[in-house]
Structure formats: structure tokens, C-alpha cells
Design a protein around this motif. Structure first.
Motif, PDB file in Angstrom:
ATOM      1  N   ARG A   1       1.065  -1.268  -0.119  1.00 41.16           N
ATOM      2  CA  ARG A   1       0.109  -0.027  -0.108  1.00 41.16           C
ATOM      3  C   ARG A   1       0.819   1.355   0.044  1.00 41.16           C
ATOM      4  O   ARG A   1       0.472   2.417   0.073  1.00 41.16           O
ATOM      5  CB  ARG A   1      -0.978   0.061   1.213  1.00 41.16           C
TER       6      ARG A   1
ATOM      7  N   ASP B   1       1.772 -11.487  -7.253  1.00 40.52           N
ATOM      8  CA  ASP B   1       0.451 -10.572  -7.238  1.00 40.52           C
ATOM      9  C   ASP B   1       0.333  -9.490  -8.482  1.00 40.52           C
ATOM     10  O   ASP B   1       1.399  -8.800  -8.734  1.00 40.52           O
ATOM     11  CB  ASP B   1       0.399  -9.696  -6.146  1.00 40.52           C
TER      12      ASP B   1
ATOM     13  N   HIS C   1      -1.725  -7.368  -9.206  1.00 43.33           N
ATOM     14  CA  HIS C   1      -1.999  -5.715  -9.031  1.00 43.33           C
ATOM     15  C   HIS C   1      -0.911  -5.094  -8.187  1.00 43.33           C
ATOM     16  O   HIS C   1      -1.584  -3.977  -7.260  1.00 43.33           O
ATOM     17  CB  HIS C   1      -3.458  -5.959  -7.908  1.00 43.33           C
TER      18      HIS C   1
ATOM     19  N   ASP D   1      -6.081 -23.542 -15.203  1.00 43.92           N
ATOM     20  CA  ASP D   1      -7.106 -22.705 -15.980  1.00 43.92           C
ATOM     21  C   ASP D   1      -8.020 -21.872 -15.435  1.00 43.92           C
ATOM     22  O   ASP D   1      -7.970 -20.592 -15.607  1.00 43.92           O
ATOM     23  CB  ASP D   1      -7.948 -23.628 -16.785  1.00 43.92           C
ATOM     24  N   GLU D   2      -8.459 -22.044 -14.090  1.00 42.57           N
ATOM     25  CA  GLU D   2      -9.257 -21.235 -13.325  1.00 42.57           C
ATOM     26  C   GLU D   2      -8.515 -20.108 -12.799  1.00 42.57           C
ATOM     27  O   GLU D   2      -9.051 -19.065 -12.573  1.00 42.57           O
ATOM     28  CB  GLU D   2      -9.785 -22.140 -12.347  1.00 42.57           C
ATOM     29  N   ILE D   3      -7.300 -20.302 -12.309  1.00 39.99           N
ATOM     30  CA  ILE D   3      -6.679 -19.241 -11.524  1.00 39.99           C
ATOM     31  C   ILE D   3      -5.815 -18.315 -12.186  1.00 39.99           C
ATOM     32  O   ILE D   3      -5.587 -17.300 -12.108  1.00 39.99           O
ATOM     33  CB  ILE D   3      -5.716 -20.040 -10.559  1.00 39.99           C
TER      34      ILE D   3
ATOM     35  N   ARG E   1      -0.756 -23.022  -7.092  1.00 46.66           N
ATOM     36  CA  ARG E   1      -1.973 -23.732  -7.048  1.00 46.66           C
ATOM     37  C   ARG E   1      -1.904 -25.072  -7.228  1.00 46.66           C
ATOM     38  O   ARG E   1      -2.889 -25.580  -7.099  1.00 46.66           O
ATOM     39  CB  ARG E   1      -3.117 -23.037  -7.443  1.00 46.66           C
TER      40      ARG E   1
ATOM     41  N   PRO F   1      -6.739  -9.805 -19.273  1.00 49.39           N
ATOM     42  CA  PRO F   1      -7.835 -10.873 -19.044  1.00 49.39           C
ATOM     43  C   PRO F   1      -8.518 -11.106 -20.491  1.00 49.39           C
ATOM     44  O   PRO F   1      -8.858 -10.220 -21.072  1.00 49.39           O
ATOM     45  CB  PRO F   1      -8.805 -10.242 -18.145  1.00 49.39           C
TER      46      PRO F   1
ATOM     47  N   ARG G   1     -17.704  -8.365 -14.201  1.00 49.89           N
ATOM     48  CA  ARG G   1     -17.248 -10.033 -14.922  1.00 49.89           C
ATOM     49  C   ARG G   1     -18.150 -10.906 -14.382  1.00 49.89           C
ATOM     50  O   ARG G   1     -17.921 -11.849 -15.053  1.00 49.89           O
ATOM     51  CB  ARG G   1     -15.913  -9.834 -14.220  1.00 49.89           C
TER      52      ARG G   1
ATOM     53  N   LEU H   1     -10.246 -17.231  -4.034  1.00 51.57           N
ATOM     54  CA  LEU H   1      -9.283 -18.145  -4.858  1.00 51.57           C
ATOM     55  C   LEU H   1      -8.119 -17.270  -5.157  1.00 51.57           C
ATOM     56  O   LEU H   1      -6.923 -17.634  -5.242  1.00 51.57           O
ATOM     57  CB  LEU H   1     -10.040 -18.484  -6.083  1.00 51.57           C
ATOM     58  N   GLN H   2      -7.937 -16.119  -5.231  1.00 48.48           N
ATOM     59  CA  GLN H   2      -7.384 -15.152  -5.685  1.00 48.48           C
ATOM     60  C   GLN H   2      -7.128 -14.144  -4.280  1.00 48.48           C
ATOM     61  O   GLN H   2      -7.456 -14.556  -3.175  1.00 48.48           O
ATOM     62  CB  GLN H   2      -7.402 -14.164  -6.661  1.00 48.48           C
ATOM     63  N   THR H   3      -5.903 -13.427  -4.575  1.00 52.38           N
ATOM     64  CA  THR H   3      -5.311 -12.673  -3.242  1.00 52.38           C
ATOM     65  C   THR H   3      -6.451 -12.075  -2.423  1.00 52.38           C
ATOM     66  O   THR H   3      -7.364 -11.517  -2.869  1.00 52.38           O
ATOM     67  CB  THR H   3      -4.555 -11.536  -3.666  1.00 52.38           C
TER      68      THR H   3
ATOM     69  N   GLN I   1      -7.349  -8.135  -2.384  1.00 49.32           N
ATOM     70  CA  GLN I   1      -7.691  -7.741  -3.414  1.00 49.32           C
ATOM     71  C   GLN I   1      -9.286  -7.996  -3.940  1.00 49.32           C
ATOM     72  O   GLN I   1     -10.065  -7.657  -4.713  1.00 49.32           O
ATOM     73  CB  GLN I   1      -6.869  -8.321  -4.716  1.00 49.32           C
TER      74      GLN I   1
ATOM     75  N   ARG J   1     -11.911  -5.432  -4.687  1.00 50.22           N
ATOM     76  CA  ARG J   1     -12.377  -5.369  -6.185  1.00 50.22           C
ATOM     77  C   ARG J   1     -13.886  -5.958  -6.394  1.00 50.22           C
ATOM     78  O   ARG J   1     -14.315  -5.534  -7.395  1.00 50.22           O
ATOM     79  CB  ARG J   1     -11.287  -6.112  -7.114  1.00 50.22           C
TER      80      ARG J   1
ATOM     81  N   PRO K   1     -15.173 -20.706 -13.917  1.00 51.80           N
ATOM     82  CA  PRO K   1     -15.720 -19.695 -12.774  1.00 51.80           C
ATOM     83  C   PRO K   1     -15.073 -18.394 -12.756  1.00 51.80           C
ATOM     84  O   PRO K   1     -15.602 -17.438 -12.196  1.00 51.80           O
ATOM     85  CB  PRO K   1     -15.354 -20.491 -11.527  1.00 51.80           C
ATOM     86  N   GLY K   2     -13.921 -18.109 -13.390  1.00 52.92           N
ATOM     87  CA  GLY K   2     -13.159 -16.789 -13.055  1.00 52.92           C
ATOM     88  C   GLY K   2     -13.476 -15.684 -13.998  1.00 52.92           C
ATOM     89  O   GLY K   2     -13.465 -14.416 -13.789  1.00 52.92           O
TER      90      GLY K   2
ATOM     91  N   PRO L   1     -12.505 -13.937 -17.764  1.00 50.69           N
ATOM     92  CA  PRO L   1     -13.562 -13.061 -18.157  1.00 50.69           C
ATOM     93  C   PRO L   1     -14.163 -14.158 -19.240  1.00 50.69           C
ATOM     94  O   PRO L   1     -13.732 -15.146 -19.840  1.00 50.69           O
ATOM     95  CB  PRO L   1     -12.987 -11.969 -18.846  1.00 50.69           C
TER      96      PRO L   1
END
Lengths: 544, 304
Positions: free
Chosen positions: A23, A387, A389, A438-440, A473, A510, B81, B112-114, B117, B121, B237-238, B240
Motif C-alpha cells: 500500500r 500478485d 495488482h 485454467d481457473e486461476i 496452485r 484478461p 465480470r 481463490l485470488q489474493t 484484492q 475489487r 468460474p473466474g 472473463p
């Protein structure tokens, strides 16, 4: 007064250190102490043979030392403060005798400085090894910050039952991220050793070992403020035993300014108030004295040996297999890291990038890239991902060995490529319905394709920037079935990563993917022991 | 294919809305609440209406009870999304729980993600901030989970579940309607996987469709409210992926019925499906975990 300034400086150091997190506001230089360090910055400049912008920050300290002496060591150095605060522990009424022969020991820090300087001339950065600011920042990163998190979490665990009962949910479920580092123990032992040397002599480190102090000692004798004893001095020698660095030589009232930290303990100890630190000598006082501007306490022989040693070390390091392997990219480096040789020369090994990393994926090297790469950051992607972001590691890097980049640029600073190991993959090898990579994947760089009638994950390398979410993962135990290798990394001395990535036709956004592909062909029954039912012909997986 | 499916979808959606607006009478509605309330409209208003048709939140939440709300909050992306439940839906349900006298509401997920965030988000933390007594938490550490036995489990004999859920008196499931590249769709029953510690074993160790049915035997939300205001019809599931806008909220006490209805609200991957065609729903139905045939449900549709 001195103690207050020291405590304030240590607090400032710790505060800035603690602010090094994701931050972090852009304007705040949390690496301030490192930037101010001329040994680190100028060492990096010499090793890299190129000026680096932030090295300008290091010049004021040199100039100030020229004017005021080694005030930095006496008042501002956070390691010096820690050593002073620990000192009463070792004092215990015992008379500590400096190691004999003292004159030989006094050569050590200058010899180390000569080794570091010569190695830098030869293109090898060694300042990091013993520079007090780098060493202390590193110790805070690998040892104190994780220890603080352990203690805080223990406290939170203790109050949790009560907090749950009282309905203080935010407190009840508060848990600090627990960082952990390889090399933590080695770092802790080194630091503990430095503190423990205080048992031999107060500020043993500063007296005999500190190369930054040695560098400042080179300019200190030209300073204005110097200790003078007035006529009231009875040579009682109380000042001598009060001086933490043994700068007061018997029979000589002006101390060696190379050693004096201007801490004024001698003035406090003097029963006759005979010690002053005037800006200029008063009338009748001797302005100077033989020895005061004398040569550095380093024999010609030792100097030559140290210089030769440093140069040979640098030359030899260039000739190890490690440096030849650099071209083959053995390690995944942080996004924005300079090309490997420059990165190794500029990296100060302070660990601030690792402290600020929100996922803890940045880990120090021990010997993975040899002596030249010790404590340099690499990504441990099986342990944690990068990360997407966050771009804080470059922002806090004091020497910009990791370039400070806006997020959009950092995203394009490709660190590697994911490679799928079919023989380990649950889908490829066992036909299980796993989709985690694939998901992550933030960029949909992993897609399912029908391969010989089976749905199989494959990596679209042009969409992969190496962030490592897939590797971290992957549910396969042990080595992941998908790993990020440094192949295809983008490392630029200057210029835009985005432009470079576009030139190379990478695209890290994305992406909607191409799930529709599922329908294009029927998936026949897999051979071997099936996991759940195979998808019905013409239907996406999960539908009958 | 894209064109055809969009036309189909629009037709279906229009028909659905028209039905809702003409107010097809629902037999038995006067006597007891319907099995499903299917409301078309703005998220927050639709949620209110759905709760009202089901007999009000007080049917599920008594004074002084602790409520766990389980939305999809697993991805660091915004409502557009359609990978997470929309903040408006979560906030509306949380507010209704507090109004019904809940001691506290914890909106929770194992993202699942951070985590940070995701909280930020998804917009869910921000949307719930003004509601007193509502907390939003993401759990990523094992110490917050507790192992329970799965007595009716076929493949799963024990599972570690978020302790806050086990210790709450009410569990409300707020799934986002979305596609899923392993289970076809992810709604109420699949969404409960977000409450367990070792979800990875569902992909590697167990038959996921059986394991989900096993999990549904121990995690029994009193209310499931499906957010189909938007639906992620591909790329789940995520995401886009393609986002449809059924503009619907589907609520009921039977998670299987909600899911089965949810399957029909729009085409998935460009095809129309029924609940029986979704393997994990079919397995759940075989195991007697709820009603899967939409035509046998008492559905009250309304438009607000």
C-alpha cells in the motif's frame, strides 16, 4: 540527547521499513537509509561502471561527514543505535579489553573496505555483505518482521476466543500474513554474532569491522568539529575508558578523527569539563597535531593484499560456472529486474523488495547463483505467486536493480513462461477433471483443447507473463505439473516493457478464452480407470 | 452460434419477464410460501421482493441469531465480470438479516485470488460497510476451519469447514450464476465448496460431482438466493467470459431447486440445459438432496 536521537533514528528506520508494503504511497522513499548509504550506492556505481540516478542521495552524507565528522555513526546509524542499546547487557561491570594486537584489528575495517572497493572495480558487488544498513534491513526482513508477525499472531490467537464471544468479528478474524524466508537462520546468526561481539569490546563492529564507517573515516579528518582538551585536562584518562570506540589514544588529547564518533561520552565523563568540540580551534589551542591527518590505519602491505584479494575475487567470480550460466537464465527474477549481470552488480541485497512483497514469493538466493548472487531476490513460485495488482518491489528498490514501474509496465515485464509437465498433470496423465491452473490464470493463458479426443490443458505462451499462480496452485504434490521457467523473460536496461512485449506479440490482458471449443468435437470415453463420467458428446464438461 | 444463442436468450428472457409481469397465478401461494421466488428487476429491490414472497427474512433469521452469508467473493474482479455475487445483492440480504434481528452477519468466503484484492475489487466489503452488525471476511488460513464428519458421505468421510459457519445458527448461500469448466455450472451447491479448506482434493482425489453431493449433506443453507442479475455463460468460474443479463434473483430453501431453476434462466456455452443435465445436480437429486424438476416446483415469478 544522544540516546534520544539514536532512538529516533532507529524508530524512523523501523517505521520506514514497516511502511514498505503493497500500500506504499509513491512519494514515500522507504529506502531512505539505503539511499543515503554511500558505500552501497557508490559501490554499485563503481561495480556497474555507470551512474545510477539514486546514487545522488548518497553524496550528502559524504559531504556532511567532510564537515561534521562521523556523526552518522554516532547518532544516526540504526545498527550503531542497536549496538549501543545492547551494550549494557554485555557491560556487567566487567572490564572489556580490546583484542590484541589492537593496531592489527584496527586495520580490518579498512582492509574490508579495500576488498570491497577493489572487487567493485573488478565488477563484483560485495558491499552488501557487511554494509550495516543493508545487513540490518536484511535482518529486519528475514528475521524481525517474521518474528513480529509470529508474536502478533500469537497475541491474536490468544484474544480470539474472547473476541468471538464478544462479537468483535473484525478482531476475531484478524490474522497477519506470516512471511517466511530461506536464509533466515543464517542471517539471524550473523546479526547475533555482530551484537555478541559487544562482549569483547563496546561497538566492536564499528571499531574494527564496519566498512561503511571505514569509508566515512576517510573523509572525517577534514571535518570542522573536533574534540579538544583544554588546559584543565589532568590526563586522568577517564575519557579514555568512556570512549566506546577507543578513539582516545593515551597522551594525545586530539583524538583520531577517523575513529571519533562525536558521541561526547568523553565530555560527559570528564570531571574537569575539559573536553570541548569546537568548530574551530580557539586561540592558543593547537589546530592540529601530528597524526591527526595521518595516514589511515592500514599498512601498505595489508592494503595491497586486500586490494589484490578483492580484484582476484572479482576476476575469479567472473570465471565460475555460475556467471556463464547467467546467460541460460537459471532463476526467475522479479519483474523489472535489470539484465542479469547489471542486476547482480546493482542489487544491494537489502531485502526491501522481499519485505514489501505481499505474497512472500520473493525469496533470497543462498548459493543458487554463487557468491555474486547471494541474497539476491528470486521468485519461489511453487511457494507463492506474483500478485498481478502489485508493482511494489521496483518501487522500493534503492538502487533500481529492479526498475520502479507503473503497474501496466510491470505486467508486461515478463518473468518467465509456464511449462506444463504432462507426465505429472492430473488431466494429462490421469484424466482427472482438474482445472485449477485454467481457473486461476489471470490472463487465460491456459486453455483446454481437444487432443486426440481428450480435453487437455495447454499453455498459450503468448498470454503468459510468468506470474506463477498456476505453479503455486497446482494440486499435484511435490513438484508442480506446471512450472514457470525463466525462458522468454523480458529484461530491459531501459525503455518500455509494454512496447517490447507488443513487439514480441505477447498479450497479457484478461482474455475471454475459447471455452466454446468444447463443443467442436465429441470426447470419447477415456481409456484406463475413468474419474467422473466423461462429458456427453457435444456437451461441455459437467453436463450430461 | 453467437447470434442464434443471443436471439434465443433474448426471446427466453422476454418471455420470462412477460410471464412475470402478467402475474401467472401460482397455486397454493396463499397457503404457504412457494418453493422458489423468481424476481426480475433491480438487484436490491428484487432481493427484497423475493424475501417477502418466501415469507420474509424472519422465517429464516430469528432475533439474536448469528448469520453466515456465503456469496461468491473469490475473484479480484468487479460485478461486470459476473464471477462474484453482486455487492447490491449481498448488501440487501445482509441488511434484511439485521432487520430481522440477527445478532451479527458475517459475509465470508475462502477466496481463490489474493484475499485483500477480492474484498476490495468485488465491491462487497464497500457495499456492506454502512450496515451495522455486518462484517465481511476472507479466510485463507487453516486455523479458521474445523473438521466435521460426513456421515452420509459416499466419497467424503470428513471435511474441514469454516468454523464461523459451523458456529452460526443460519447459513444463507448467495451464489452467482456462472459457468464452470469442470462442473458445467456453479451455483448454490458448487458454491459451498468455498467454505471448505481442502477444495483442491475435489479436483484431484475425489469424483467432484459425488463430493459436492456429500458436502451438500453437511452444509445445508436455510436459504439459497441465486444472483442471476448477470450470468457468466462462458469462461467460468473466474471469467472473463460472455456475460448475459437475465436480471433475475432466484430464491428458495432447497438449494438443488434453486440451481435447477438457475440452469434454465439462460443458455450456457450457447446451449440450453435443464437441471438434470448438470451432472452434480443429477447426483444430488439421486441422493435425495432436493427437487430437480422445475416443472414440479411451485414457482412464484414477479417483476419489480
Amino acid at each position: 540527547m544522544r540516546t534520544a536521537i539514536q532512538a529516533g533514528s532507529l524508530l524512523a528506520f523501523v517505521g520506514l521499513f514497516a511502511l514498505a508494503n503493497v500500500r506504499l504511497p509513491e512519494w514515500l522513499p522507504v529506502d531512505l537509509y539505503l539511499r543515503l548509504d554511500p558505500l552501497l550506492l557508490l559501490g554499485a556505481v563503481v561495480a556497474e561502471r555507470a551512474w545510477i540516478a539514486r546514487a545522488l542521495w548518497a553524496l550528502p552524507l559524504l559531504v556532511a561527514t567532510l564537515l561534521f565528522g562521523r556523526f552518522f555513526c554516532g547518532y544516526l546509524c540504526p545498527l550503531g543505535a542497536i549496538l549501543d542499546f545492547f551494550d549494557p547487557l554485555f557491560h556487567g561491570g566487567r572490564r572489556r579489553r580490546p583484542p590484541a594486537p589492537e593496531a592489527a584489528w584496527r586495520q580490518v575495517r579498512f582492509a574490508l573496505l579495500a576488498v570491497i572497493g577493489a572487487a567493485a572495480l573488478g565488477g563484483l558487488s560485495l558491499a552488501y555483505l557487511l554494509d550495516p544498513i543493508a545487513l540490518l534491513t536484511r535482518t529486519f526482513t528475514y528475521v524481525f518482521a517474521p518474528a513480529a508477525a509470529v508474536i502478533a499472531n500469537l497475541g491474536l490467537d490468544l484474544v480470539r476466543p474472547a473476541a468471538v464471544r464478544l462479537g468483535w468479528i473484525d478482531l476475531a478474524y484478524l490474522s497477519l500474513p506470516q512471511p517466511a524466508y530461506f536464509t533466515a537462520l543464517a542471517t539471524a546468526v550473523l546479526f547475533a554474532g555482530i551484537v555478541a561481539l559487544g562482549r569483547v569490546a563496546p561497538r566492536f563492529w564499528c571499531r574494527y569491522l564496519c566498512p561503511l564507517g571505514a569509508l566515512l573515516s576517510l573523509t572525517a579528518p577534514l571535518s570542522l568539529f573536533r574534540r579538544r582538551a583544554t588546559a584543565e585536562c589532568t590526563a586522568c584518562n577517564r575519557c579514555r575508558s568512556a570512549c566506546p570506540v577507543g578513539a582516545i589514544v593515551e597522551g594525545a588529547d586530539p583524538v583520531s578523527p577517523r575513529d571519533c564518533l562525536l558521541c561526547r561520552r568523553c565530555a560527559e565523563a570528564c570531571p574537569h569539563k575539559a573536553v570541548r568540540f569546537p568548530a574551530l580551534p580557539a586561540a592558543g589551542e593547537r589546530f592540529s597535531r601530528a597524526g591527526e591527518h595521518g595516514p589511515v590505519a592500514l599498512s601498505r602491505r595489508t592494503f595491497l593484499a586486500a586490494t589484490g584479494g578483492g580484484l582476484s575475487l572479482a576476476t575469479l567470480t567472473e570465471q565460475t560456472p555460475f556467471s556463464r550460466l547467467h546467460g541460460k537464465r537459471q532463476l526467475v527474477r522479479p519483474p523489472g529486474a535489470l539484465p542479469e549481470p547489471a542486476f547482480l552488480r546493482l542489487c544491494l541485497r537489502c531485502g526491501l523488495c522481499m519485505q514489501s512483497c505481499p505474497t512472500n514469493t520473493l525469496q533470497p538466493c543462498l548459493w543458487e547463483s554463487g557468491l555474486a548472487g547471494m541474497w539476491t531476490p528470486r521468485l519461489a513460485l511453487r511457494y507463492a505467486p506474483c500478485d498481478q495488482h502489485c508493482a511494489v518491489c521496483g518501487q522500493v528498490c534503492p538502487s533500481q536493480a529492479i526498475r520502479g514501474l507503473p503497474l501496466a509496465e510491470k505486467t508486461h515485464a515478463r518473468i518467465g513462461t509456464a511449462v506444463l509437465k504432462k507426465e505429472l498433470c492430473l488431466v494429462w496423465a490421469q484424466d482427472k477433471p482438474c482445472l485449477i491452473c485454467d481457473e486461476i490464470c489471470p490472463y487465460n493463458a491456459i486453455v483446454f483443447r481437444t487432443v486426440e479426443g481428450h480435453r487437455r490443458p495447454v499453455v498459450i505462451a503468448a498470454r503468459c507473463n510468468g506470474c506463477g499462480f498456476c505453479e503455486e496452485r497446482c494440486p499435484v504434490k511435490g513438484e508442480a505439473a506446471i512450472v514457470v521457467v525463466p525462458d522468454g523473460e523480458i529484461r530491459l536496461e531501459e525503455g518500455s516493457y509494454r512496447a517490447e512485449a507488443e513487439r514480441l506479440q505477447y498479450q497479457f490482458v484478461p482474455h475471454p478464452g475459447d471455452d466454446r471449443f468444447f463443443f467442436s468435437g465429441p470426447d470419447p470415453k477415456p481409456d484406463g480407470p475413468p474419474a467422473p463420467s466423461p462429458p456427453a458428446p457435444g456437451k461441455p464438461r459437467g453436463f450430461l | 452460434m453467437g447470434n442464434g444463442s443471443r436471439r434465443e436468450f433474448l426471446k427466453a428472457a422476454t418471455a420470462g419477464v412477460a410471464l412475470g409481469m402478467t402475474g401467472v397465478p401460482d397455486l397454493g401461494w396463499a397457503a404457504s410460501p412457494p418453493d422458489l421466488a423468481v424476481i426480475s428487476g433491480e438487484p436490491a429491490v428484487a432481493v427484497r421482493k423475493a424475501l417477502e414472497l418466501l415469507g420474509g427474512m424472519s422465517r429464516f433469521v430469528q432475533k439474536g441469531q448469528r448469520v453466515a452469508l456465503k456469496p461468491n467473493m473469490s475473484f479480484a474482479s468487479g460485478p461486470e465480470r459476473a464471477a462474484n455475487t453482486s455487492p447490491a445483492v449481498v448488501a440487501a440480504v445482509a441488511a434484511a438479516c439485521m432487520e430481522a434481528g440477527a445478532e451479527r452477519v458475517v459475509v465470508l468466503d475462502y477466496p481463490l485470488q489474493t484475499a485483500e484484492q477480492c474484498l476490495q475489487r468485488s465491491g462487497i466489503r464497500e457495499a456492506c460497510r454502512p450496515i451495522a452488525g455486518v462484517h465481511v471476511a476472507a479466510f485463507t488460513e487453516r486455523k479458521f476451519f474445523r473438521e466435521v464428519k460426513v456421515p452420509r458421505g459416499k466419497v467424503l468421510d470428513r471435511v474441514e469447514i469454516l468454523a464461523e459457519v459451523l458456529d452460526s445458527q443460519v447459513l444463507i448461500s448467495l451464489p452467482q450464476a456462472k459457468s464452470h469448466s469442470t462442473t458445467g455450472i456453479s451455483m448454490g451447491i458448487k458454491g459451498l465448496m468455498g467454505l471448505i479448506w481442502d477444495r483442491w482434493s475435489f479436483h484431484g482425489k475425489y469424483n467432484i460431482n459425488q463430493a459436492l453431493a456429500d458436502l451438500a449433506t453437511v452444509l445445508r443453507p436455510q436459504l439459497t438466493l441465486l444472483d442471476a442479475t448477470r450470468a457468466l455463460t462462458t469462461g467460468g468460474p473466474g471469467g472473463p467470459g460472455d456475460v448475459a443479463e437475465p436480471r433475475l434473483v432466484v430464491a428458495g430453501t432447497d438449494p438443488l431447486a434453486v440451481d435447477a431453476y438457475g440452469v434454465t434462466v439462460c443458455p450456457w456455452y450457447g446451449q440450453r440445459f435443464t437441471g438434470r443435465q448438470v451432472e452434480h445436480l443429477a447426483v444430488a437429486s439421486e441422493r435425495g438432496l432436493g427437487l430437480i424438476d422445475v416443472e414440479r416446483l411451485r414457482v412464484h415469478k414477479a417483476s419489480v
